[in-house]
Design a protein around this motif. Structure first.
Motif, PDB file in Angstrom:
ATOM      1  N   LYS A 241       0.837  -1.208   0.000  1.00  0.00           N
ATOM      2  CA  LYS A 241       0.000   0.000   0.000  1.00  0.00           C
ATOM      3  C   LYS A 241       0.870   1.255   0.000  1.00  0.00           C
ATOM      4  O   LYS A 241       0.584   2.218  -0.692  1.00  0.00           O
ATOM      5  CB  LYS A 241      -0.925   0.005   1.231  1.00  0.00           C
ATOM      6  CG  LYS A 241      -1.954  -1.119   1.228  1.00  0.00           C
ATOM      7  CD  LYS A 241      -2.947  -0.998   2.374  1.00  0.00           C
ATOM      8  CE  LYS A 241      -2.370  -1.344   3.736  1.00  0.00           C
ATOM      9  NZ  LYS A 241      -1.912  -2.737   3.876  1.00  0.00           N
ATOM     10  N   THR A 242       1.946   1.219   0.812  1.00  0.00           N
ATOM     11  CA  THR A 242       2.788   2.400   0.926  1.00  0.00           C
ATOM     12  C   THR A 242       3.385   2.791  -0.428  1.00  0.00           C
ATOM     13  O   THR A 242       3.486   3.976  -0.754  1.00  0.00           O
ATOM     14  CB  THR A 242       3.904   2.147   1.962  1.00  0.00           C
ATOM     15  OG1 THR A 242       3.293   1.640   3.153  1.00  0.00           O
ATOM     16  CG2 THR A 242       4.655   3.410   2.283  1.00  0.00           C
ATOM     17  N   TYR A 245       0.764   4.632  -2.308  1.00  0.00           N
ATOM     18  CA  TYR A 245       0.642   6.017  -1.830  1.00  0.00           C
ATOM     19  C   TYR A 245       1.701   6.897  -2.491  1.00  0.00           C
ATOM     20  O   TYR A 245       1.415   7.983  -2.979  1.00  0.00           O
ATOM     21  CB  TYR A 245       0.875   6.130  -0.305  1.00  0.00           C
ATOM     22  CG  TYR A 245      -0.024   5.314   0.588  1.00  0.00           C
ATOM     23  CD1 TYR A 245      -1.315   4.967   0.217  1.00  0.00           C
ATOM     24  CD2 TYR A 245       0.436   4.906   1.845  1.00  0.00           C
ATOM     25  CE1 TYR A 245      -2.118   4.223   1.070  1.00  0.00           C
ATOM     26  CE2 TYR A 245      -0.366   4.171   2.698  1.00  0.00           C
ATOM     27  CZ  TYR A 245      -1.644   3.827   2.308  1.00  0.00           C
ATOM     28  OH  TYR A 245      -2.415   3.104   3.155  1.00  0.00           O
ATOM     29  N   ILE A 263      -0.413   9.261   9.284  1.00  0.00           N
ATOM     30  CA  ILE A 263      -0.026   7.941   9.773  1.00  0.00           C
ATOM     31  C   ILE A 263      -0.221   7.953  11.281  1.00  0.00           C
ATOM     32  O   ILE A 263       0.107   8.951  11.919  1.00  0.00           O
ATOM     33  CB  ILE A 263       1.462   7.671   9.432  1.00  0.00           C
ATOM     34  CG1 ILE A 263       1.644   7.614   7.919  1.00  0.00           C
ATOM     35  CG2 ILE A 263       1.961   6.393  10.069  1.00  0.00           C
ATOM     36  CD1 ILE A 263       3.068   7.444   7.472  1.00  0.00           C
ATOM     37  N   ASP A 331      -3.305   6.528   6.236  1.00  0.00           N
ATOM     38  CA  ASP A 331      -2.907   5.129   6.366  1.00  0.00           C
ATOM     39  C   ASP A 331      -3.501   4.569   7.650  1.00  0.00           C
ATOM     40  O   ASP A 331      -3.636   5.291   8.633  1.00  0.00           O
ATOM     41  CB  ASP A 331      -1.376   5.036   6.394  1.00  0.00           C
ATOM     42  CG  ASP A 331      -0.914   3.596   6.287  1.00  0.00           C
ATOM     43  OD1 ASP A 331      -1.591   2.800   5.608  1.00  0.00           O
ATOM     44  OD2 ASP A 331       0.123   3.264   6.881  1.00  0.00           O
TER      45      ASP A 331
END
Ligand code: ADP
Ligand code: ZN
Ligand code: ZN
Length: 753
Positions: A241-242, A245, A263, A331
């Motif tokens: 996922k990061t 992003y 975050i 996130d």
């Protein structure tokens, strides 16, 4: 909306926003003035023209009319970022309930002059070969700080000094020694820029896989077409996922816009920050809890001036003064830390979506276990649903085993560790692999359950577990925190008749002691509120564990989030059902999240992982679906329960807390308010669509000698709840006993009261 009078603030620094001045709006301007509008006003004795912002509007003059000066003109410009934030504050005030002042102090940066700190960067002064040799040397000498820094430098190439100090806990003297030894260089910002970014030293970033690329492409197309969507990225832990992003941010930054990345504080680790740093270099502004007000303001200024395009930080980073915002990323969007504890009790997700819509930006919410609220909206088509079903680095998801603690008891095992978990811990110790033991702390010792059949004593009206209260009396009782129902505490299970019924509880310390006894050779680290006094403790324990200084890490929810330990191949979850029975409707959702996150810690490296979930309630749908890591099945089950009992996200719910110094006052006020509310709903013919529950006695019935009572109002729309809230405020301020009690509101609470 137009108004005759406006409240203006001249200085938008944090300290000055309670100083407002009332002005009259000339008829010709009335249509164009609204909250956030920048205006020119005559100010002071000389009536010098100054610029201010509208923060309030009304029809009533607060002074003698002839003392109120008229607004001179409107500053014709598009709404500056301050104006946007003021508008956001007004929205927060109306949605969650607070004064405008409280809302403004939430969104406005604290302005404080600090002398600008020079940004410094650390690099290896030797080549990688030599660097590795020195690393071995430091390891041999057991110089932990040096090892930590060198490993990070070898991996990332270069590190901002600030991060080395604050996130890796390297002291200035260690840095000085390493510099004198010729192992590292400390570069000032100008030198660093001249040298160019030497990113060739860092390990390369992974290429996006086809699934990730598809999502980034979709975002790019939507963005370039001017669509302002909210995306929900549902991806298993480690699904990359990061990376998604960062590539989505690339799209926005390439068009000259800015991005905010939120975050949870606890997941804002060195590793995460360095990944962003590696991708975006010094274009990021990092906010974390160790910055003082001045440093924070400095970072905000970099954003404001366009020196940085990307803000990373916990929930308050949402209010960074981005002048041209294109994207907000949240996130772990399901985290309860996104809900503010202070008035106004805003939810970061909803507020982010509001800010995005005010400035024409998009939002990406990411999670392995989305909040029910977000998934529900995605299902309704309000959010775009994105899924990543596999781990990105070819890792497999861990194998999960469920152990029935009732069986263990039958077999005479009275230890906290099942036979299976003991066996697996032993094998990991032999193999030199690491284990994490996760202790569920929530609900600690407050609910009552049967150790023979697993039955938990619940409220017949609310489906939440009853809580044990003794107050040192001879007749302890069980109590529902939602509706106030009570029953006497009888030591006999209603389901199976067993007398092995009791309160639940065991602390991390006891777990550690028992582990030591069973595995005397094991090196054990413990992480809980006691061992992590101050932020340092937290990062220090984690990095020590990451460096292999212990075989087993025992901890509470703190160890669960966001940390990546490749050598961990076993995760044990003790008493997984503890948090199922805490006293609010979100217990199931939170437990599923915790179990999934905990399971996600196993097998992050190249070896597969095993997870053992110990429970008294293996058939419970939360345990079952978490063991299968089947979010969809969990969601269906949980939604069925929310639908029947009308809890969010099916309904909206407002918690109304009534506090007073005298218990009888809080009790009477709560009953009085409930009565007024019910009659009000009847008059408006709303008693079918809105529901008032309580008054109940909160879990913490008294804090610092202030007594508390709670009411819950459920409705389909938040707008009706805002209306009810305004009514309550009015009644409260006009009550005869108004001085003796207070009201607090929490919209869609994420914790039990
Ligand atoms: P998440 O944020 O979903 O938990 P991460 O973005 O942290 O996942 O990725 C998990 C691991 O997989 C990281 O070590 C990351 O570098 C790696 N990774 C991510 N995307 C890829 C990819 N496309 N190819 C190889 N490795 C990847
Ligand atoms: Zn009840
Ligand atoms: Zn029983």
């Amino acid at each position: 909306m137009s108004a005759r009078y406006v409240d203006i603030i001249i200085d938008i620094s944090h300290e000055a926003i309670d100083r407002t001045f009332q002005y009259e709006v000339p008829l010709a301007l009335q249509e164009s003035v609204s909250i956030g509008t920048q205006v020119r006003i005559p100010f002071g004795k000389g009536n010098r023209l100054r610029t201010g912002y509208v923060i309030g509007m009304g029809e009533e003059p607060r002074w003698a009319v002839d003392k109120i000066k008229p607004v001179h003109s409107i500053v014709e410009n598009r709404l500056p970022v301050e104006g946007q934030l003021i508008r956001l504050a007004a929205w927060i005030k109306e949605t969650y309930g607070s004064t405008m002042y409280q809302a403004l102090t939430t969104v406005m940066p604290v302005k404080r002059k600090v002398k600008p700190v020079e940004m410094k960067t650390l690099q290896l002064a030797v080549n990688k070969e030599e660097g590795r040799l020195r690393l071995l040397e430091y390891q041999r000498k057991n110089s932990r700080a040096k090892v930590r820094l060198l490993e990070a430098l070898l991996q990332h190439g270069e590190i901002p000094m600030e991060l080395a100090k604050n996130k890796l806990n390297i002291s200035p003297s260690t840095l000085q020694r390493l510099k004198e030894e010729g192992t590292i260089d400390i570069l000032s910002q100008t030198k660093y820029r001249q040298a160019g970014t030497r990113r060739h030293m860092a390990e390369p970033e992974p290429e996006l896989n086809p699934e990730q690329r598809k999502l980034v492409e979709e975002f790019r197309n939507d963005y370039l077409e001017g669509k302002e969507n909210t995306y929900l990225l549902h991806g298993v832990t480690g699904s990359g996922k990061t990376e998604v992003y960062m590539h989505a941010i690339d799209v926005v930054v390439q068009q000259g816009q800015q991005a905010i990345v939120l975050i949870p504080e606890i997941a804002l680790t060195f590793q995460t920050v360095m990944r962003f740093r590696r991708h975006f270099g010094d274009r990021i502004a990092l906010l974390h809890s160790r910055l003082n007000a001045g440093e924070r303001y400095d970072q905000f200024q970099r954003i404001r001036n366009g020196e940085a395009d990307i803000v990373i930080g916990p929930r308050s980073a949402l209010f960074a003064p981005c002048t041209d915002l294109g994207l907000i990323i949240i996130d772990e969007e399901q985290e309860s830390s996104y809900k503010s504890d202070n008035v106004p009790k805003y939810h970061t997700r909803e507020t982010a979506i509001q800010r995005a819509s005010m400035s024409g930006a998009s939002v990406i919410l990411g999670s392995a276990t989305p909040s029910l609220d977000s998934y529900y909206r995605a299902e309704q088509g309000r959010y775009v649903l994105w899924e990543l079903k596999e781990r990105a680095n070819k890792g497999t998801l861990p194998q999960v085993e469920v152990v029935d603690l009732r069986e263990e008891l039958k077999q005479g095992n009275r230890s906290r560790f099942s036979f299976r978990l003991q066996e697996l811990i032993g094998s990991r110790l032999k193999a030199g692999e690491q284990t994490m033991i996760f202790m569920n702390r929530r609900g600690y010792s407050s609910f009552v359950s049967c150790r023979s059949c697993g039955e938990v004593v619940r409220c017949p009206h609310c489906q939440v577990s009853l809580t044990y209260h003794d107050h040192h009396s001879e007749h302890p009782k069980l109590l529902c925190h939602y509706c106030g129902y009570t029953e006497p505490y009888i030591r006999k299970c209603k389901a199976c008749g067993s007398t092995l019924i009791g309160r639940f509880g065991s602390g991390t310390q006891m777990v550690e002691a028992e582990l030591k006894e069973q595995f005397p050779e094991a090196r054990i680290l413990r992480m809980d509120a006691d061992t992590t006094k101050g932020k340092e403790g937290h990062e220090e324990i984690l990095s020590a564990f990451g460096e292999g200084e212990a075989d087993i890490l025992v901890g509470t929810q703190m160890i669960v989030k966001g940390h990546d330990f490749p050598n961990v191949t076993l995760v044990g979850i003790l008493a997984a059902d503890l948090s199922l029975h805490s006293q609010d409707y979100m217990a199931g959702e939170r437990t599923f999240d915790l179990l999934t996150q905990a399971a996600g810690r196993a097998g992050r490296g190249d070896r597969p992982g095993t997870v053992v979930i110990q429970t008294y309630d293996p058939e419970h749908y939360v345990i079952e679906t978490a063991a299968r890591q089947d979010y969809a099945a969990f969601y269906e089950n949980e939604m069925a329960y929310r639908r029947i009992l009308k809890y969010p996200p099916v309904c909206q719910m407002l918690a109304v807390l009534i506090t007073a110094e005298k218990e009888t006052v809080s009790e009477r006020a709560a009953a009085w308010l409930k009565d007024k509310l019910c009659r009000y709903l009847e008059e408006k013919n709303r008693e079918t669509s809105m529901q008032v529950i309580g008054p109940g006695i909160p879990m913490i019935a008294k804090i610092k000698d202030i007594y508390r009572r709670i009411l819950y109002i459920k409705a389909e729309e938040t707008a009706s709840l805002a209306e009810a809230r305004e009514q309550l405020e009015q009644w409260a301020s006009s009550a005869e006993t108004a001085e003796e009690w207070k009201l607090y509101f929490d919209l869609n609470p994420m914790k039990g009261y």
